[in-house]
Structures are given as structure tokens and as C-alpha cells.
Design a protein around this motif. Structure first.
Motif, mmCIF file in Angstrom:
data_model
loop_
_atom_site.group_PDB
_atom_site.id
_atom_site.type_symbol
_atom_site.label_atom_id
_atom_site.label_comp_id
_atom_site.label_asym_id
_atom_site.label_seq_id
_atom_site.Cartn_x
_atom_site.Cartn_y
_atom_site.Cartn_z
ATOM 1 N N ALA A 94 0.840 -1.202 0.000
ATOM 2 C CA ALA A 94 0.000 0.000 0.000
ATOM 3 C C ALA A 94 0.876 1.252 0.000
ATOM 4 O O ALA A 94 1.752 1.413 0.859
ATOM 5 N N TYR A 95 0.609 2.129 -0.934
ATOM 6 C CA TYR A 95 1.372 3.377 -1.055
ATOM 7 C C TYR A 95 0.398 4.523 -1.298
ATOM 8 O O TYR A 95 -0.628 4.365 -1.965
ATOM 9 N N GLY A 96 0.769 5.707 -0.767
ATOM 10 C CA GLY A 96 -0.030 6.895 -1.006
ATOM 11 C C GLY A 96 0.234 7.460 -2.389
ATOM 12 O O GLY A 96 1.049 6.944 -3.161
ATOM 13 N N GLU A 97 -0.459 8.540 -2.696
ATOM 14 C CA GLU A 97 -0.296 9.165 -4.007
ATOM 15 C C GLU A 97 1.136 9.635 -4.230
ATOM 16 O O GLU A 97 1.631 9.668 -5.350
ATOM 17 N N SER A 98 1.833 10.006 -3.146
ATOM 18 C CA SER A 98 3.225 10.468 -3.262
ATOM 19 C C SER A 98 4.186 9.306 -3.407
ATOM 20 O O SER A 98 5.370 9.502 -3.650
ATOM 21 N N GLY A 99 3.711 8.064 -3.203
ATOM 22 C CA GLY A 99 4.574 6.899 -3.253
ATOM 23 C C GLY A 99 5.060 6.469 -1.896
ATOM 24 O O GLY A 99 5.777 5.467 -1.777
ATOM 25 N N ALA A 100 4.711 7.209 -0.850
ATOM 26 C CA ALA A 100 5.146 6.852 0.496
ATOM 27 C C ALA A 100 4.358 5.633 0.983
ATOM 28 O O ALA A 100 3.171 5.476 0.687
ATOM 29 N N SER A 101 5.041 4.761 1.744
ATOM 30 C CA SER A 101 4.408 3.551 2.253
ATOM 31 C C SER A 101 3.345 3.895 3.287
ATOM 32 O O SER A 101 3.537 4.776 4.138
ATOM 33 N N LEU A 102 2.228 3.186 3.227
ATOM 34 C CA LEU A 102 1.140 3.358 4.203
ATOM 35 C C LEU A 102 1.051 2.174 5.158
ATOM 36 O O LEU A 102 0.065 2.030 5.896
ATOM 37 N N ASP A 103 2.068 1.286 5.156
ATOM 38 C CA ASP A 103 2.011 0.045 5.928
ATOM 39 C C ASP A 103 1.609 0.276 7.385
ATOM 40 O O ASP A 103 0.770 -0.452 7.937
ATOM 41 N N ASN A 104 2.216 1.278 8.046
ATOM 42 C CA ASN A 104 2.015 1.465 9.483
ATOM 43 C C ASN A 104 0.905 2.453 9.814
ATOM 44 O O ASN A 104 0.735 2.833 10.973
ATOM 45 N N GLN A 105 0.193 2.917 8.803
ATOM 46 C CA GLN A 105 -0.919 3.826 9.055
ATOM 47 C C GLN A 105 -2.040 3.085 9.780
ATOM 48 O O GLN A 105 -2.364 1.931 9.462
ATOM 49 N N SER A 106 -2.661 3.758 10.770
ATOM 50 C CA SER A 106 -3.796 3.164 11.475
ATOM 51 C C SER A 106 -5.023 3.163 10.570
ATOM 52 O O SER A 106 -5.199 4.051 9.728
ATOM 53 N N ILE A 107 -5.871 2.158 10.779
ATOM 54 C CA ILE A 107 -7.159 2.097 10.082
ATOM 55 C C ILE A 107 -8.216 2.596 11.057
ATOM 56 O O ILE A 107 -8.344 2.099 12.180
ATOM 57 N N TRP A 108 -8.964 3.648 10.602
ATOM 58 C CA TRP A 108 -9.956 4.299 11.451
ATOM 59 C C TRP A 108 -11.347 3.812 11.092
ATOM 60 O O TRP A 108 -11.603 3.426 9.959
ATOM 61 N N LYS A 109 -12.234 3.890 12.099
ATOM 62 C CA LYS A 109 -13.600 3.389 11.911
ATOM 63 C C LYS A 109 -14.586 4.469 12.297
ATOM 64 O O LYS A 109 -14.435 5.144 13.316
ATOM 65 N N VAL A 139 -8.385 5.087 5.897
ATOM 66 C CA VAL A 139 -6.971 5.278 6.161
ATOM 67 C C VAL A 139 -6.580 6.675 5.650
ATOM 68 O O VAL A 139 -7.051 7.120 4.604
ATOM 69 N N TRP A 140 -5.741 7.360 6.407
ATOM 70 C CA TRP A 140 -5.344 8.731 6.060
ATOM 71 C C TRP A 140 -4.164 8.698 5.092
ATOM 72 O O TRP A 140 -3.146 8.066 5.352
ATOM 73 N N ASP A 141 -4.317 9.379 3.950
ATOM 74 C CA ASP A 141 -3.229 9.551 2.993
ATOM 75 C C ASP A 141 -2.819 11.013 3.031
ATOM 76 O O ASP A 141 -3.517 11.887 2.509
ATOM 77 N N GLY A 142 -1.666 11.277 3.702
ATOM 78 C CA GLY A 142 -1.225 12.656 3.856
ATOM 79 C C GLY A 142 -0.879 13.322 2.544
ATOM 80 O O GLY A 142 -0.890 14.557 2.453
ATOM 81 N N TYR A 151 -8.983 11.212 3.695
ATOM 82 C CA TYR A 151 -9.147 9.812 4.059
ATOM 83 C C TYR A 151 -9.547 9.002 2.820
ATOM 84 O O TYR A 151 -10.286 9.480 1.954
ATOM 85 N N ILE A 152 -9.084 7.730 2.783
ATOM 86 C CA ILE A 152 -9.456 6.791 1.714
ATOM 87 C C ILE A 152 -10.394 5.743 2.313
ATOM 88 O O ILE A 152 -10.087 5.125 3.336
ATOM 89 N N ASP A 153 -11.542 5.537 1.650
ATOM 90 C CA ASP A 153 -12.528 4.546 2.125
ATOM 91 C C ASP A 153 -12.055 3.144 1.723
ATOM 92 O O ASP A 153 -11.935 2.821 0.548
ATOM 93 N N ILE A 154 -11.750 2.302 2.702
ATOM 94 C CA ILE A 154 -11.314 0.910 2.434
ATOM 95 C C ILE A 154 -12.267 -0.073 3.122
ATOM 96 O O ILE A 154 -11.873 -1.156 3.557
ATOM 97 N N SER A 155 -13.537 0.295 3.205
ATOM 98 C CA SER A 155 -14.516 -0.528 3.939
ATOM 99 C C SER A 155 -14.645 -1.924 3.346
ATOM 100 O O SER A 155 -14.709 -2.924 4.083
ATOM 101 N N SER A 156 -14.696 -2.042 2.007
ATOM 102 C CA SER A 156 -14.901 -3.363 1.389
ATOM 103 C C SER A 156 -13.714 -4.274 1.648
ATOM 104 O O SER A 156 -13.878 -5.472 1.935
#
Length: 375
Positions: free
Chosen positions: A325-340, A347-350, A355-360
Motif C-alpha cells: 500500500a502506497y499513497g499518491e506520493s509513493g510513500a508507504s502506508l504500511d504502518n498507518q492506522s485504520i480508522w472506523k 486510512v489517512w493519505d497525507g 481519508y481513503i474509504d477501504i470498507s470493502s
């Protein structure tokens, strides 16, 4: 075009069926050959038995003809004896004439009567001999007719025996043929089912292999696109850096000189390593206090559209795996928290300040232990 592995299975199936057919066709041919041999045996049996009967009848006829000839000879011998006895009896110089002459009866009525008696005796002997011969002929002819009749009856019995053998052979032949044909059909059906299952298993394996290859291709394509976008963004960032710093400095200057209420310009503009621009509108409903830009502005909303977020205790890498998983800038999102928020997961993409909806994907992970690829 059919996969070579499936073609091999189809060829193996056809080879197995051909081998099965060759074996069972050979059994059917052997069965038919045995049947034909048995029919030949039945014909030879009847012919041999009838030939033996004909020889026996010919021998009986020959013996009876000899007996008839013997009867004929006996009759002729008896006729000669009777004639000789009669001739001797009526001989004027014979023993009987001398007896009559010695008694003074020569040419008398007594001698004539005696001669007549001798003639009758002669005729009776002839008749008796002839009758004995005729009776013998009748008996012999009856014996021949009986022998012929018995011969015909025995031949009829031989024909019946032959027919019974033929019926038995035919029943065995068709019974064996039916059994062999049924076994052939059952064996071919089993082969067809077995190779069908092999084909389907290999086909499913190939389809799964293709799906994995396609997933890898798409992932690599997406990764390459993300890397391209990342490089492009880095170039754009370098080119825009100076202009941004000038604009940001101007904005700060304007914010310090502003005396109006509400948000200052410094409150609505952020500057991070991944994003430069306006605050996310949801910050008006609240922000996370510990997330600030380079100027100390809190910029990450603690809500989505006013719906408060809570930590799901999941990381992006838990759902999507590491380095996926990578953000639009190419930075890794591995350790980003998943919010509910309610039934939604984010998940927040700085790099996009949102925020990106990853509900499914999270729902699939929770229900099945797997998720679809990041994207």
C-alpha cells in the motif's frame, strides 16, 4: 488455443480408450471364432455320426443280401434233391420199379398210384422249399426296411443333437458377447469420467495460475504507475518549491495583518513533507491534536463528514500485507492506522490530505481473513 497440458490429458484419454477398445474387440473376435468353431464341430459331429450309420446300414444290407442268396441256394438245392428223388422214384429201372415188378404189380394201378404219389411228394417239396425261401426273403426285406428306418430315426436324432448344440453355442456366444460389450462400455465410461476429472482439475489449476499471473501483472503495472506518479510528483514538487515558499511567506504576512474573526490564513493553509495546500474541510469538526504541519497547524481531521473516528486497532499492513500500500506520493502506508466511523473504515493519505474509504477490503479481511489488492 488449448493449453498443452490439457491436450496431453485428452491424448492420454484417447490412447486409454483405444487400448481398451482393442482389448475388448479382441475378446469379441475370439468369442466369435470360438462360436464358429463350435458350429463347425456340430456339423462335423452330425456328418460323422451319419457316415457311421450309413456304413452300418450298408454292412447290414450286405449281410442280408448274402442271407437271401443263401436262402436262394438252399431252395435250389432242395428243388434238385426233390427232382432227383422223384426221377429216381419213377425210373422204370429203379429200385421202386423193381419192387413193384417183384410183387407182380408193374404197370398196375398200384404202381400208377405210387407214381402219382411220388409226383405229389415232389411238388410238395418244391412248394415247401419255395415257401421257405419266400418267407426268408420277406423276413430279410423286413429286416432291411427296419434297418433303413432305424438309420433314418438315428439320423433325425443326430440332427436334433446338432440343433441342440447349435442353440447352446449360440446362447453362450450371445451371452459372452453381451457381457464383453457391457464391460467395454462400463470401462470406457470409467475412463472417460476419470480423464474428465483429471482435465477439470488441470483446467482449474491453469485458470488459477492465470488469475495469479494476472493479479501479479496488475500489481506490477499499478506499482510501476505509482512509481511513475511518485517520480512525476517529486519533479513537480522541486519545480514548485520556490513558488510555494514565496506564496506561503506571503500568506503568513497577510495572516499576521488580518484582524477579522474565524480562521486565519495560517489556519487554512498547511505545509508538510507530502502536501502543500488548504486544510481538509472536516477539520472544522475537530482534529487529532498531535498531528501538525511544519508550522504547528493541526491538519488531520478526527472525523469524516463530521462522523467521529475511532481506532480499529488494525494497521494497513494487517489487511493488505507488507509493502503493498502506497499513497499518491509513493510513500508507504504500511504502518498507518485504520480508522472506523460507524460501519465504514478509512486510512489517512497525507499526500492527498484526505481519508481513503477501504470498507470493502477490511470487511473481506474480517469475514474471510483475506482482502483484495490495494488500489
Amino acid at each position: 488455443m488449448e493449453d498443452e497440458r490439457l491436450s496431453v490429458i485428452n491424448q492420454q484419454k484417447q490412447d486409454a480408450i483405444n487400448q481398451s477398445n482393442n482389448m475388448y474387440n479382441g475378446l469379441l473376435t475370439d468369442n466369435e471364432n470360438i462360436y464358429n468353431q463350435q458350429l463347425d464341430y456340430a456339423n462335423q459331429y452330425e456328418q460323422t455320426q451319419n457316415e457311421a450309420l450309413d456304413k452300418q446300414l450298408a454292412f447290414q444290407q450286405e449281410q442280408i443280401e448274402k442271407q437271401k442268396q443263401e436262402a436262394q441256394q438252399i431252395k435250389e438245392t432242395e428243388a434238385k434233391k426233390a427232382k432227383n428223388d422223384y426221377t429216381s422214384f419213377v425210373n422204370p429201372y429203379g429200385y421202386q420199379a423193381e419192387q413193384f415188378a417183384s410183387q407182380g404189380l408193374a404197370n398196375s394201378g398200384v404202381s400208377e398210384t405210387a407214381k402219382l404219389g411220388g409226383w405229389n411228394t415232389y411238388q410238395n417239396r418244391l412248394a415247401t422249399a419255395n415257401k421257405a425261401m419266400q418267407d426268408a426273403f420277406t423276413e430279410y426285406d423286413n429286416a432291411i426296411n427296419e434297418a433303413r428306418l432305424n438309420n433314418d430315426v438315428q439320423k433325425a436324432q443326430n440332427a436334433l443333437n446338432k440343433l441342440q448344440m447349435q442353440l447352446e453355442y449360440a446362447q453362450n456366444y450371445y451371452s459372452n458377447k453381451s457381457t464383453i460389450s457391457q464391460n467395454q462400455l462400463s470401462n470406457n465410461q470409467a475412463l472417460d469420467s476419470d480423464y474428465y476429472n483429471r482435465y477439470q482439475t488441470e483446467y482449474n489449476n491453469i485458470q488459477a495460475e492465470k488469475e495469479r499471473e494476472e493479479a501479479i501483472r496488475q500489481f506490477n503495472e499499478q506499482l510501476a504507475l505509482q512509481q511513475q506518479q511518485f517520480e512525476y510528483q517529486k519533479t513537480q514538487d522541486v519545480l514548485a518549491q520556490q513558488n510555494w515558499e514565496k506564496e506561503y511567506a506571503l500568506a503568513q504576512q497577510q495572516a499576521r495583518s488580518s484582524s477579522s474573526g474565524g480562521y486565519s490564513l495560517s489556519d487554512t493553509t498547511i505545509y508538510t513533507n507530502y502536501y502543500k495546500g488548504e486544510l481538509n474541510p472536516d477539520t472544522q469538526y475537530g482534529t487529532f491534536p498531535n498531528v501538525k504541519d511544519k508550522n504547528g497547524v493541526r491538519y488531520q481531521p478526527n472525523n469524516v463528514d463530521g462522523n467521529k473516528l475511532s481506532n480499529s486497532n488494525l494497521k494497513v499492513k494487517d489487511v493488505f500485507g507488507k509493502n503493498t500500500a502506497y499513497g499518491e506520493s509513493g510513500a508507504s502506508l504500511d504502518n498507518q492506522s485504520i480508522w472506523k466511523a460507524g460501519n465504514k473504515y478509512y486510512v489517512w493519505d497525507g499526500s492527498i490530505n484526505n481519508y481513503i474509504d477501504i470498507s470493502s477490503q477490511v470487511g473481506s479481511y474480517i469475514n474471510n481473513g483475506v482482502s483484495s489488492a490495494w488500489g
